[in-house]
Scaffold this motif. Structure first.
Motif, PDB file in Angstrom:
ATOM      1  N   ARG A 236       0.823  -1.206   0.000  1.00 50.70           N
ATOM      2  CA  ARG A 236       0.000   0.000   0.000  1.00 50.70           C
ATOM      3  C   ARG A 236       0.864   1.266   0.000  1.00 50.70           C
ATOM      4  O   ARG A 236       0.505   2.286  -0.594  1.00 50.70           O
ATOM      5  CB  ARG A 236      -0.950  -0.005   1.201  1.00 50.70           C
ATOM      6  N   ARG A 237       2.000   1.207   0.659  1.00 51.11           N
ATOM      7  CA  ARG A 237       2.904   2.365   0.645  1.00 51.11           C
ATOM      8  C   ARG A 237       3.371   2.660  -0.781  1.00 51.11           C
ATOM      9  O   ARG A 237       3.448   3.816  -1.202  1.00 51.11           O
ATOM     10  CB  ARG A 237       4.104   2.112   1.554  1.00 51.11           C
ATOM     11  N   PHE A 238       3.698   1.605  -1.516  1.00 56.10           N
ATOM     12  CA  PHE A 238       4.082   1.801  -2.913  1.00 56.10           C
ATOM     13  C   PHE A 238       2.910   2.333  -3.735  1.00 56.10           C
ATOM     14  O   PHE A 238       3.085   3.196  -4.603  1.00 56.10           O
ATOM     15  CB  PHE A 238       4.599   0.492  -3.518  1.00 56.10           C
ATOM     16  N   ALA A 239       1.715   1.826  -3.460  1.00 54.83           N
ATOM     17  CA  ALA A 239       0.542   2.306  -4.185  1.00 54.83           C
ATOM     18  C   ALA A 239       0.315   3.790  -3.923  1.00 54.83           C
ATOM     19  O   ALA A 239      -0.041   4.549  -4.838  1.00 54.83           O
ATOM     20  CB  ALA A 239      -0.687   1.488  -3.787  1.00 54.83           C
ATOM     21  N   LYS A 240       0.505   4.222  -2.688  1.00 58.93           N
ATOM     22  CA  LYS A 240       0.368   5.639  -2.364  1.00 58.93           C
ATOM     23  C   LYS A 240       1.388   6.482  -3.126  1.00 58.93           C
ATOM     24  O   LYS A 240       1.167   7.667  -3.392  1.00 58.93           O
ATOM     25  CB  LYS A 240       0.537   5.859  -0.865  1.00 58.93           C
ATOM     26  N   ALA A 241       2.510   5.872  -3.502  1.00 56.82           N
ATOM     27  CA  ALA A 241       3.547   6.570  -4.271  1.00 56.82           C
ATOM     28  C   ALA A 241       3.310   6.464  -5.773  1.00 56.82           C
ATOM     29  O   ALA A 241       4.136   6.931  -6.560  1.00 56.82           O
ATOM     30  CB  ALA A 241       4.919   6.005  -3.913  1.00 56.82           C
ATOM     31  N   GLY A 242       2.190   5.839  -6.177  1.00 59.85           N
ATOM     32  CA  GLY A 242       1.829   5.800  -7.583  1.00 59.85           C
ATOM     33  C   GLY A 242       2.090   4.507  -8.316  1.00 59.85           C
ATOM     34  O   GLY A 242       1.987   4.462  -9.544  1.00 59.85           O
ATOM     35  N   TYR A 243       2.376   3.444  -7.583  1.00 63.70           N
ATOM     36  CA  TYR A 243       2.722   2.164  -8.201  1.00 63.70           C
ATOM     37  C   TYR A 243       1.586   1.151  -8.142  1.00 63.70           C
ATOM     38  O   TYR A 243       0.749   1.192  -7.232  1.00 63.70           O
ATOM     39  CB  TYR A 243       3.933   1.541  -7.497  1.00 63.70           C
ATOM     40  N   LEU A 244       1.600   0.238  -9.093  1.00 66.36           N
ATOM     41  CA  LEU A 244       0.876  -1.019  -8.953  1.00 66.36           C
ATOM     42  C   LEU A 244       1.837  -1.970  -8.254  1.00 66.36           C
ATOM     43  O   LEU A 244       2.860  -2.357  -8.827  1.00 66.36           O
ATOM     44  CB  LEU A 244       0.477  -1.576 -10.322  1.00 66.36           C
TER      45      LEU A 244
END
Length: 299
Positions: free
Chosen positions: A105-113
């Motif tokens: 989820r941290r990566f998703a918050k940074a714009g990643y799948l």
């Protein structure tokens, strides 16, 4: 090379969650039980120190086809967006529990799948074990590296069909998963960059693990950032030195690879649900990971 600001002195070694909305019952149960697996081995925090909310994200379990086998994985991505850069998240030996899901989820918050596949699922349920030695003997040690490479290949294929731009492919992993970062970065030509958190670098060859990171260092397709602890008793500094020497004579990606050594950090210093967590090193490593991916085209 080695980041000197955080490095141990290597001169002598080197020549010259709360349940997510929409998650399946199984995912919710695994998240709830995720910190109980090693209670017999070490005192653990009851919950992750960092709680990343799922608002604005699409999160939960997905099933990935691997030649007819359905492999579960945890997926997190900005809601409603496509063409996203992709980060594969490889877990510790304990599987995809809440800490790994939160990292996704941290990566998703940074714009990643971000996708964290259950890479032990054929061999057993890593979260059902209360003894680390038994978990390693009965599950982890039986997982072939070739199987992991194939599962990660299938995960990349799934990402390409589900909103990911696999021309911007990165991989990160912790402990056991950190070792897989090095191997997969040598395996898949599409990997743009990797971030390996305290993954083992050397080992004896076996039928299930015929090669280790040191053996494939010269073959990296994407440069790897190694984030390691100076007080990690399981990964001796001389093995880091050997890896540095191997990278120095490799191709372009190998030569761009680098290590950051955190002087006072033990193994698993990023694992914010365990006593090994070191906030300063974990946060610095996280920021470096994001910058590394951006620098090498995974953003």
């Amino acid at each position: 090379m080695l980041d000197e600001r955080h490095a141990q002195d290597l001169d002598a070694l080197l020549p010259g969650q709360s349940t997510e909305h929409g998650a399946t019952r199984r995912t919710a149960l695994k998240a709830a039980l995720g910190v109980g697996y090693a209670a017999a081995a070490a005192p653990l925090m009851a919950q992750t120190a960092i709680k990343t909310p799922s608002d604005g994200l699409t999160v939960g379990e997905v099933m990935i086809d691997v030649n007819g086998f359905k492999m579960p994985a945890y997926r997190a991505a900005p809601a409603g967006k496509t063409g996203l850069p992709v980060v594969l998240v490889c877990s510790e030996i304990f599987g995809v529990h809440e800490y790994i899901a939160d990292t996704a989820r941290r990566f998703a918050k940074a714009g990643y799948l971000a996708i964290a596949p259950e890479l032990f699922v054929r061999q057993g349920d890593a979260q059902s074990y209360g003894e680390i030695a038994k978990l390693i003997a009965e599950v982890v040690s039986k997982v072939p590296d070739a199987q992991v490479m194939g599962d990660l290949d299938a995960t990349v294929k799934w990402a390409a069909a589900n909103g990911g731009n696999t021309r911007k492919l990165g991989i990160t992993g912790f402990c056991w998963g950190g070792r897989q970062v090095w191997l997969y970065s040598a395996h898949n030509p599409a990997v743009k960059a990797g971030v390996a958190w305290y993954g083992r670098l050397v080992g004896a060859a076996s039928p299930l693990s015929p090669k280790h990171p040191l053996d494939v260092a010269v073959q990296l397709n994407g440069p790897v950032l190694g984030l390691y602890g100076g007080e990690d008793t399981g990964i001796p500094l001389d093995t880091v030195a050997k890896m540095q020497n191997a990278l120095a004579v490799g191709g372009a990606a190998a030569k761009k690879s680098t290590f950051v050594m955190y002087r006072n950090a033990p193994h698993a210093f990023h694992a914010d649900y365990r006593p090994s967590y070191r906030k300063e090193a974990a946060e610095d490593g996280w920021n470096r990971a994001l910058a590394w991916f951006k620098q090498h085209g995974v953003a």
